[in-house]
Scaffold this motif. Structure first.
Motif: not given
Length: 220
Positions: A133-135, A141-144, A189-191, A193-205
């Motif tokens: 999970p991304c903090s 920072d990414e949105v900035g 960017k909108n996606r 911003n919504s991830a601030l509530a729903s969460g975003a992921w870094k995926v490593l295979v």
């Protein structure tokens, strides 16, 4: 918080007749797990363990969230047998003599995992999908950075030129390619911003095999 401690091997569940339905079932299951764990910012993993004549499937997460994984598996996979078990240490070492890691934007197309498994029939391999999970700060920072890029592009969105001799005329036009690029970044960017509530992921295979030839088959 970013460590996967607890693993569950799942098998024996009923399959649909069509590959599309099975893909939709697993996709919905992983989506449910991801949504539940994103809220509390915990990692999870999906592992395929090839054993020559068959493939074991494992899901893993932080031990505090083990119930989320187990409930998702038993409630969504009919007749599933879920065991709290992981691959033996000596087997893990043997299957990581040759390794490859894939990072960055990627997605799985329907049937892609089946294609890989079928191409590796009779071999031993390990394929790990680790989702971290991304903090909120990482997202901010990414949105900035995206805002900085948009600002730079907006400054060159309009261009003008003069023509004629003596009495010059000036014409202003918009660069549609730049406007399109700004639109794509705004959508992303909108996606985020919504991830601030729903969460975003870094995926490593991670791919591990006992021979270089098998590794080449997986990563081809």
């Amino acid at each position: 918080e970013g460590t996967v401690y607890m693993y569950f091997r799942v098998g024996g569940y009923d399959l649909y007749e069509s590959q599309e339905s099975n893909y939709a079932k697993v996709t919905a299951l992983v989506g449910q797990i991801a949504s539940s764990l994103a809220v509390i910012r915990r990692p999870f993993s999906f592992t395929l363990h090839g054993q020559g004549d068959g493939v074991e499937v494992f899901y893993g997460t932080h031990y505090e969230c083990a119930g989320i994984i187990r409930n998702a598996l038993t409630n969504n996979l009919h007749n599933a047998v879920v065991d709290n078990i992981w691959i033996r240490q000596e087997e893990l070492l043997r299957l990581q003599r040759y390794n490859s890691v894939i990072v960055g934007p990627n997605s799985l197309e329907e049937g892609s995992i089946d294609t890989v498994i079928n191409s590796l029939a009779g071999t031993n391999f390990l394929i790990n999908f680790l989702c971290i999970p991304c903090s909120n700060q990482e997202i901010i920072d990414e949105v900035g950075q995206m805002n900085d890029v948009i600002g730079s592009l907006q400054r060159v969105t309009n261009f003008e030129w003069s023509f004629g001799s003596g009495r010059q005329r000036r014409h202003t036009s918009e660069n549609q390619d730049i406007l399109d690029a700004i639109g794509v970044i705004e959508t992303e960017k909108n996606r985020l911003n919504s991830a601030l509530a729903s969460g975003a992921w870094k995926v490593l295979v991670h791919v591990g095999t006992e021979t270089g030839q098998t590794l080449n088959q997986v990563t081809a």
